[in-house]
Design an enzyme around this catalytic site. Structure first.
Site, PDB file in Angstrom:
ATOM      1  N   CYS A 267       0.832  -1.203   0.000  1.00  0.00           N
ATOM      2  CA  CYS A 267       0.000   0.000   0.000  1.00  0.00           C
ATOM      3  C   CYS A 267       0.872   1.261   0.000  1.00  0.00           C
ATOM      4  CB  CYS A 267      -1.000  -0.069   1.152  1.00  0.00           C
ATOM      5  SG  CYS A 267      -2.415   1.017   0.917  1.00  0.00           S
TER       6      CYS A 267
ATOM      7  N   HIS B 269      -3.641  -5.248   0.173  1.00  0.00           N
ATOM      8  CA  HIS B 269      -3.097  -5.697   1.467  1.00  0.00           C
ATOM      9  C   HIS B 269      -3.086  -7.219   1.530  1.00  0.00           C
ATOM     10  CE1 HIS B 269      -2.833  -1.879   3.730  1.00  0.00           C
ATOM     11  NE2 HIS B 269      -3.739  -1.493   2.847  1.00  0.00           N
TER      12      HIS B 269
ATOM     13  N   GLU C 145      -1.637  -9.027   3.569  1.00  0.00           N
ATOM     14  CA  GLU C 145      -1.639  -9.503   4.958  1.00  0.00           C
ATOM     15  C   GLU C 145      -3.054  -9.791   5.465  1.00  0.00           C
ATOM     16  OE1 GLU C 145      -1.212  -6.457   3.984  1.00  0.00           O
ATOM     17  OE2 GLU C 145      -1.815  -4.961   5.471  1.00  0.00           O
TER      18      GLU C 145
HETATM   19  N1  LIG Z   1      -3.201   1.628   4.048  1.00  0.00           N
HETATM   20  C1  LIG Z   1      -2.394   2.463   3.465  1.00  0.00           C
HETATM   21  O1  LIG Z   1      -1.151   2.342   3.471  1.00  0.00           O
HETATM   22  C2  LIG Z   1      -3.100   3.587   2.768  1.00  0.00           C
HETATM   23  C3  LIG Z   1      -2.412   4.866   2.822  1.00  0.00           C
HETATM   24  C4  LIG Z   1      -2.388   5.559   1.543  1.00  0.00           C
HETATM   25  N2  LIG Z   1      -1.608   6.718   1.562  1.00  0.00           N
HETATM   26  C5  LIG Z   1      -3.725   5.766   0.848  1.00  0.00           C
HETATM   27  O2  LIG Z   1      -3.727   5.607  -0.335  1.00  0.00           O
HETATM   28  O3  LIG Z   1      -4.755   6.109   1.432  1.00  0.00           O
END
Ligand SMILES: NC(=O)CC[C@H](N)C(=O)O
Length: 163
Positions: free
Chosen positions: A19, A146, A148
Site C-alpha cells: 500500500c 493488502h 496480509e
Molecule cells: N493503508 C495504506 O497504506 C493507505 C495509505 C495511503 N496513503 C492511501 O492511499 O490512502
C-alpha cells in the site's frame, strides 16, 4: 520509508512494499532514477509538479466519506513472466483486499516503465496499478492491496513467500 526503499533498491535487498510502501517505492524511483526531484504523492504535497501518486477514490473526489477503495478487488496479471504471478501459482488474476485512496498516477506509467519499473498487475480497467516489480532486482515488489489481510498462520499470502 523513502530511505529504506532506496537502500533496498540500490543494494538488492528484498523489498515488499504494501500500500503506502508501494506508493513510496514509486516516489523514490521517480526522484532517484527519473531525476524528478519534486516527485511526490498528492497526499503529502497537493501542489507537487510531479504527482506520481494521486487521489483516486472509487466514489466522490470531494468527500472523504466512502471514498476509500475498500475490500476485495480483482488484479489481473499483465504477464505470466513475473515473480508475483509465479508466487500466485501462475493464476491469471488474484483477489486481494484493499484499503486506500491514493494510487500510482496512470499518466506517469509509460515514463516509469521506460526507466525499468514494471506494473505487472492492474485492475480490470487497466487504470489502477496493483503490483509493481523491478526486473533488474532479485525481489523488489510493491502491492497496492493488502496481502496480509488474507494471510493466516501457516498459510501466508503469496507475496510473503518471495521474500
Ligand atoms: N493503508 C495504506 O497504506 C493507505 C495509505 C495511503 N496513503 C492511501 O492511499 O490512502
Amino acid at each position: 520509508m523513502m530511505l529504506a526503499a532506496k537502500y533496498a533498491r540500490e543494494n538488492k535487498v528484498p523489498y515488499l512494499g504494501i500500500c503506502l510502501g508501494m506508493q513510496i517505492s514509486v516516489i523514490e524511483f521517480a526522484r532517484s532514477v527519473l531525476g524528478l526531484e519534486t516527485a511526490n504523492s498528492e497526499e503529502f504535497d497537493a501542489e507537487t509538479p510531479n504527482p506520481v501518486v494521486i487521489f483516486m477514490p472509487e466514489g466522490s473526489r470531494t468527500h472523504m466519506g466512502s471514498t476509500m477503495r475498500l475490500g476485495s478487488r480483482r488484479t489481473l496479471f499483465q504477464t505470466p513472466d513475473c515473480i508475483t504471478a509465479k508466487l500466485y501459482h501462475n493464476s491469471e488474476y488474484v483477489e486481494e483486499r484493499h484499503r486506500h485512496r491514493y494510487e500510482v498516477n496512470p499518466d506517469m506509467i509509460s515514463m516509469l516503465e521506460e526507466a525499468g519499473l514494471t506494473f505487472v498487475g492492474k485492475d480490470e480497467s487497466g487504470k489502477r496499478m496493483e503490483i509493481l516489480e523491478l526486473p533488474s532486482h532479485p525481489f523488489y515488489v510493491g502491492v497496492q492491496f493488502h496481502p496480509e489481510f488474507k494471510s493466516r498462520p501457516g498459510r501466508p499470502s503469496a507475496p510473503f513467500l518471495g521474500i
